[in-house]
Design a protein around this motif. Structure first.
Motif, PDB file in Angstrom:
ATOM      1  N   PHE A  97       0.838  -1.207   0.000  1.00 45.57           N
ATOM      2  CA  PHE A  97       0.000   0.000   0.000  1.00 45.57           C
ATOM      3  C   PHE A  97       0.869   1.251   0.000  1.00 45.57           C
ATOM      4  N   THR A  98       1.906   1.232   0.875  1.00 48.96           N
ATOM      5  CA  THR A  98       2.798   2.401   0.951  1.00 48.96           C
ATOM      6  C   THR A  98       3.518   2.624  -0.376  1.00 48.96           C
ATOM      7  N   PHE A  99       3.984   1.530  -0.977  1.00 46.31           N
ATOM      8  CA  PHE A  99       4.665   1.631  -2.263  1.00 46.31           C
ATOM      9  C   PHE A  99       3.713   2.162  -3.346  1.00 46.31           C
ATOM     10  N   GLY A 100       2.461   1.648  -3.316  1.00 41.45           N
ATOM     11  CA  GLY A 100       1.459   2.124  -4.273  1.00 41.45           C
ATOM     12  C   GLY A 100       1.179   3.602  -4.117  1.00 41.45           C
ATOM     13  N   LYS A 101       1.087   4.064  -2.832  1.00 38.17           N
ATOM     14  CA  LYS A 101       0.833   5.493  -2.588  1.00 38.17           C
ATOM     15  C   LYS A 101       1.975   6.340  -3.153  1.00 38.17           C
ATOM     16  N   GLU A 102       3.232   5.853  -2.979  1.00 38.76           N
ATOM     17  CA  GLU A 102       4.383   6.596  -3.478  1.00 38.76           C
ATOM     18  C   GLU A 102       4.332   6.705  -5.010  1.00 38.76           C
ATOM     19  N   LEU A 103       3.985   5.583  -5.653  1.00 37.56           N
ATOM     20  CA  LEU A 103       3.857   5.592  -7.109  1.00 37.56           C
ATOM     21  C   LEU A 103       2.725   6.525  -7.550  1.00 37.56           C
ATOM     22  N   PHE A 104       1.623   6.536  -6.793  1.00 33.92           N
ATOM     23  CA  PHE A 104       0.478   7.412  -7.104  1.00 33.92           C
ATOM     24  C   PHE A 104       0.905   8.875  -7.038  1.00 33.92           C
ATOM     25  N   ARG A 105       1.660   9.221  -5.971  1.00 36.56           N
ATOM     26  CA  ARG A 105       2.108  10.609  -5.817  1.00 36.56           C
ATOM     27  C   ARG A 105       3.026  11.037  -6.962  1.00 36.56           C
ATOM     28  N   GLU A 106       3.774  10.077  -7.480  1.00 36.39           N
ATOM     29  CA  GLU A 106       4.688  10.366  -8.582  1.00 36.39           C
ATOM     30  C   GLU A 106       3.986  10.378  -9.942  1.00 36.39           C
ATOM     31  N   GLY A 107       2.675  10.046  -9.947  1.00 33.62           N
ATOM     32  CA  GLY A 107       1.923  10.029 -11.190  1.00 33.62           C
ATOM     33  C   GLY A 107       2.135   8.777 -12.013  1.00 33.62           C
ATOM     34  N   LEU A 159       1.585   1.514 -12.543  1.00 38.44           N
ATOM     35  CA  LEU A 159       2.345   0.737 -11.567  1.00 38.44           C
ATOM     36  C   LEU A 159       1.676   0.790 -10.193  1.00 38.44           C
ATOM     37  N   ALA A 160       1.117   1.955  -9.865  1.00 43.73           N
ATOM     38  CA  ALA A 160       0.415   2.095  -8.580  1.00 43.73           C
ATOM     39  C   ALA A 160      -0.748   1.111  -8.505  1.00 43.73           C
ATOM     40  N   MET A 161      -1.491   0.974  -9.590  1.00 43.43           N
ATOM     41  CA  MET A 161      -2.639   0.053  -9.600  1.00 43.43           C
ATOM     42  C   MET A 161      -2.188  -1.387  -9.352  1.00 43.43           C
ATOM     43  N   GLN A 162      -1.022  -1.757  -9.897  1.00 48.63           N
ATOM     44  CA  GLN A 162      -0.516  -3.114  -9.677  1.00 48.63           C
ATOM     45  C   GLN A 162      -0.248  -3.357  -8.194  1.00 48.63           C
ATOM     46  N   SER A 163       0.306  -2.376  -7.499  1.00 46.45           N
ATOM     47  CA  SER A 163       0.553  -2.511  -6.060  1.00 46.45           C
ATOM     48  C   SER A 163      -0.742  -2.538  -5.271  1.00 46.45           C
ATOM     49  N   PHE A 164      -1.689  -1.651  -5.625  1.00 51.44           N
ATOM     50  CA  PHE A 164      -2.950  -1.580  -4.885  1.00 51.44           C
ATOM     51  C   PHE A 164      -3.753  -2.873  -5.029  1.00 51.44           C
ATOM     52  N   ALA A 193      -9.690  -8.621   4.501  1.00 50.81           N
ATOM     53  CA  ALA A 193      -9.269  -9.657   5.446  1.00 50.81           C
ATOM     54  C   ALA A 193      -9.150  -9.001   6.814  1.00 50.81           C
ATOM     55  N   PRO A 194      -9.309  -9.793   7.897  1.00 50.89           N
ATOM     56  CA  PRO A 194      -9.241  -9.228   9.259  1.00 50.89           C
ATOM     57  C   PRO A 194      -7.929  -8.508   9.539  1.00 50.89           C
ATOM     58  N   ASP A 195      -6.841  -8.988   8.932  1.00 53.66           N
ATOM     59  CA  ASP A 195      -5.529  -8.399   9.206  1.00 53.66           C
ATOM     60  C   ASP A 195      -5.121  -7.371   8.150  1.00 53.66           C
ATOM     61  N   ASN A 196      -6.115  -6.929   7.353  1.00 49.99           N
ATOM     62  CA  ASN A 196      -5.777  -6.017   6.249  1.00 49.99           C
ATOM     63  C   ASN A 196      -6.620  -4.742   6.324  1.00 49.99           C
ATOM     64  N   PRO A 197      -6.223  -3.772   7.132  1.00 43.75           N
ATOM     65  CA  PRO A 197      -6.975  -2.513   7.226  1.00 43.75           C
ATOM     66  C   PRO A 197      -6.787  -1.626   6.004  1.00 43.75           C
ATOM     67  N   TYR A 198      -5.865  -2.042   5.115  1.00 39.28           N
ATOM     68  CA  TYR A 198      -5.548  -1.205   3.956  1.00 39.28           C
ATOM     69  C   TYR A 198      -6.441  -1.489   2.744  1.00 39.28           C
ATOM     70  N   ALA A 199      -7.266  -2.558   2.820  1.00 45.75           N
ATOM     71  CA  ALA A 199      -8.050  -2.980   1.651  1.00 45.75           C
ATOM     72  C   ALA A 199      -8.937  -1.871   1.086  1.00 45.75           C
ATOM     73  N   PRO A 200      -9.773  -1.199   1.898  1.00 46.97           N
ATOM     74  CA  PRO A 200     -10.632  -0.147   1.316  1.00 46.97           C
ATOM     75  C   PRO A 200      -9.820   1.027   0.771  1.00 46.97           C
ATOM     76  N   TYR A 201      -8.696   1.376   1.455  1.00 47.98           N
ATOM     77  CA  TYR A 201      -7.864   2.485   0.990  1.00 47.98           C
ATOM     78  C   TYR A 201      -7.209   2.141  -0.356  1.00 47.98           C
ATOM     79  N   PRO A 233     -19.256  -1.103   2.708  1.00 43.09           N
ATOM     80  CA  PRO A 233     -20.341  -0.128   2.940  1.00 43.09           C
ATOM     81  C   PRO A 233     -20.199   0.653   4.249  1.00 43.09           C
ATOM     82  N   ALA A 234     -19.358   0.154   5.182  1.00 45.96           N
ATOM     83  CA  ALA A 234     -19.202   0.850   6.462  1.00 45.96           C
ATOM     84  C   ALA A 234     -17.895   1.631   6.541  1.00 45.96           C
ATOM     85  N   TRP A 235     -17.178   1.730   5.445  1.00 48.78           N
ATOM     86  CA  TRP A 235     -15.890   2.432   5.461  1.00 48.78           C
ATOM     87  C   TRP A 235     -16.087   3.907   5.804  1.00 48.78           C
TER      88      TRP A 235
END
Length: 614
Positions: free
Chosen positions: A36-46, A50-55, A62-70, A100-102
């Motif tokens: 997610f962090t790598f994807g955000k960095e790629l997104f900021r760079e335009g 590549l960002a979509m591949q990371s996201f 998943a219960p251990d994945n709070p990054y899924a909706p982001y 739906p509850a994000w």
């Protein structure tokens, strides 16, 4: 001891598995964060692809994945940045369904709306913006709406949006601006006043009258700007039969006398426009005109436009006593008509038809085609549209030139001879001869069977609910009346009041077919108020009052009284739907409108004109 020794390796194995699972989970959680962090960095760079591949590696819930909706959000936003409109919309929709509850769902709705706006689907965009709950986004949302709603130049599309989003200020204000920017659109100006009052919008920015600035006075000054065509205005008092302008003026003078006697002081100032733009321009340079509280007239196009511009610039009400043309009011909220426009008459006629002809909703509409005058065609088309909107079946909207008026009688009274070979068809017709058959002609023997010949109506009996004729042409009137009288079913007809002034129109015929007439201003001569006015007029001018003298009197009494009640803006205190009683007419209703909304329907009973009750 041996048992313990035997179990020990198994326990170690279980502990090892648990440790591996915790390690794997920890590692996977770390991977989610890393991707997610790598994807955000790629997104900021335009670097959106590549960002979509990371996201995409982080999007599975998943219960251990709070990054899924982001990750899902930024994945959809990356698609939007790449110009993948449809893909982006689908990804945002998928996000709203999977999470739906994000807590950041408002952001997804905002970008969904943006996408729909860009795809020219403003209704869907507004639907998603209504779901946004965060007050912090209100400014962004208003800017987004303004950016795209202001690109819509279709008045009908804006009306539809407003009907479904009637609480949306941006939609309402842009609709109001579009209405007021169209100088020919006077029917909808009532909607502008309604919107302005509903949302508390600044009145004058929409070109409307600020009624709170209406000033009450002890006396009101009225400029009568008419084409008198006299060398001296004193001549107009001497000969009330000179022409309709003089007759109008004599009625105004008599009304002013009555108001002054009742301590409702109205001072009349007469100005001769002489039907000339140059003369009118010179008159408007008089400083005294800016102090007027009301202007009556002018009557002709060029002087009328000049005075309308003066009226608008100086915020002075003006009223035309004879015109029914909406163009007279166009672009000037201070301009009024004493009569309903021909479009208002058409709307009111449609309302009448909706009430009266529910049993048979089949209608025929005819109008006179004139190459340089579209008033009849606009009235007919508007009438037909109103009926269709109310589930009427308008079978025909037919234009006819003046030399084609015979089409009316040819069509409505047309009969034809038919051969009927089928016994079943013959039996069916004979069960209802009143519906089909004019008369039986003969029967003959065909090669194999009897052939019956019958004369039948081209338009079946009782198949038409009513006919509306949008024309004042005498040929249209006489042909329609004759054709309907010939028929056995007496189809109801809606015509115009001026048909009754045509010498060829027989009142007995009209009464027999039960025709109804649209009257823009009906003067009820049976009223005691009219008889009193008529007597006073005869004594003063030695002639009976004409229609124009009557209208001049009625107008001055009513609007002079309204100014004393409401101030120089007589329309202040006249809510939508309130009818001001007339002296000897059916009254006046303005509300949000600038033309009179009262339309009377007349019919003949015992050779006397009476008002038809809706």
């Amino acid at each position: 001891m041996g048992i313990i020794n035997m179990r020990y390796p198994a326990i170690l194995r279980s502990l090892s598995v648990i440790c591996l699972l915790f390690w794997a989970a920890s590692t996977q959680a770390q991977d989610h964060q890393t991707n997610f962090t790598f994807g955000k960095e790629l997104f900021r760079e335009g670097r959106y692809e590549l960002a979509m591949q990371s996201f995409k590696k982080v999007m599975m819930p998943a219960p251990d994945n709070p990054y899924a909706p982001y990750a899902s959000f930024y994945n959809a936003l990356s698609a939007y940045k790449l110009g993948q409109s449809e893909n982006s919309r689908n990804l945002f929709l998928e996000l709203t369904q999977r999470f739906p509850a994000w807590e950041k769902l408002d952001e997804a709705y905002y970008w969904l709306a943006t996408g729909y706006f860009e795809q020219n689907q403003p209704a869907a965009a507004l639907d998603y913006l209504k779901r946004v709950k965060s007050p912090a986004m209100s400014v962004e949302i208003k800017l987004l709406k303004t950016k795209y709603i202001s690109k819509i130049d279709s008045l009908n599309q804006l009306k539809v949006l407003y009907s479904n989003h009637s609480q949306d200020t941006v939609v309402a204000s842009w609709l109001a601006k579009n209405i007021m920017s169209d100088p020919g659109n006077t029917l909808d100006q009532a909607m502008v006043r309604e919107i302005v009052e509903k949302f508390g919008l600044p009145v004058e920015s929409f070109g409307l009258v600020d009624l709170s600035k209406s000033v009450k006075k002890s006396e009101y000054h009225v400029a009568v700007m008419l084409p008198f065509m006299f060398s001296s205005l004193d001549e107009s008092k001497a000969n009330p039969r000179a022409d309709f302008v003089t007759e109008l003026y004599t009625g105004i003078l008599l009304a002013a006398e009555k108001l002054n006697a009742e301590n409702k002081k109205v001072i009349i100032h007469a100005y001769d426009t002489r039907r000339s733009g140059a003369v009118t321009t010179k008159l408007l340079q008089k400083a005294e005109l800016k102090r007027m509280d009301l202007i009556i007239g002018p009557l002709y196009p060029e002087p009328s436009k000049l005075v309308s511009d003066f009226s608008f610039a100086n915020k002075i009400n003006m009223i035309n006593p004879v015109s029914a043309n909406p163009d007279v009011m166009a672009g000037n909220p201070f301009s009024f008509l004493l009569r309903p426009t021909y479009l208002t008459q058409s709307l009111k006629a449609a309302e009448y038809a909706k009430e009266k002809f529910q049993e048979n909703k089949n209608a025929l509409v005819f109008y006179e085609y004139k190459p340089n005058d579209n008033r009849d065609s606009l009235a007919a088309v508007l009438y037909a549209q109103q009926l269709r909107d109310n589930k009427f079946n308008v079978l025909k909207v037919k234009p006819l030139r003046s030399n084609e008026a015979h089409y009316l009688i040819d069509t409505l009274s047309f009969k034809k001879e038919v051969e009927i070979k089928s016994k079943e068809r013959l039996d069916s017709m004979l069960l209802h001869p009143e519906k089909y058959i004019v008369k039986s002609k003969q029967k003959t023997y065909g090669k194999d069977s009897l052939v019956y010949h019958h004369e039948v109506w081209g338009i079946k009996r009782d198949s038409i609910g009513h006919i509306m004729i949008a024309s004042s042409n005498p040929l249209f009137a006489t042909n329609t009346i004759s054709a309907v009288e010939i028929r056995p079913d007496k189809i109801p007809v809606i015509g115009r009041e001026d048909w009754l002034d045509i010498p060829q129109v027989n009142y007995d015929q009209v009464e027999r077919i039960n025709a109804v007439f649209i009257s823009p201003v009906f003067i009820d001569k049976s009223r005691t108020t009219y008889q009193s006015f008529s007597g006073n007029y005869m004594r003063k001018y030695k002639a009976p009052p004409s229609v124009y003298a009557s209208l001049g009197y009625e107008m001055t009494i009513v609007f002079g009284g309204l100014m004393h009640a409401n101030g120089n803006y007589f329309q202040a205190g006249l809510p939508e739907g309130e009818i001001v009683e007339g002296v000897f007419t059916s009254g006046f209703e303005y509300g949000f409108h600038n033309d009179n909304q009262v339309v009377t329907f007349l019919k003949l009973e015992n050779n006397q004109l009476v008002k038809e009750v809706k």
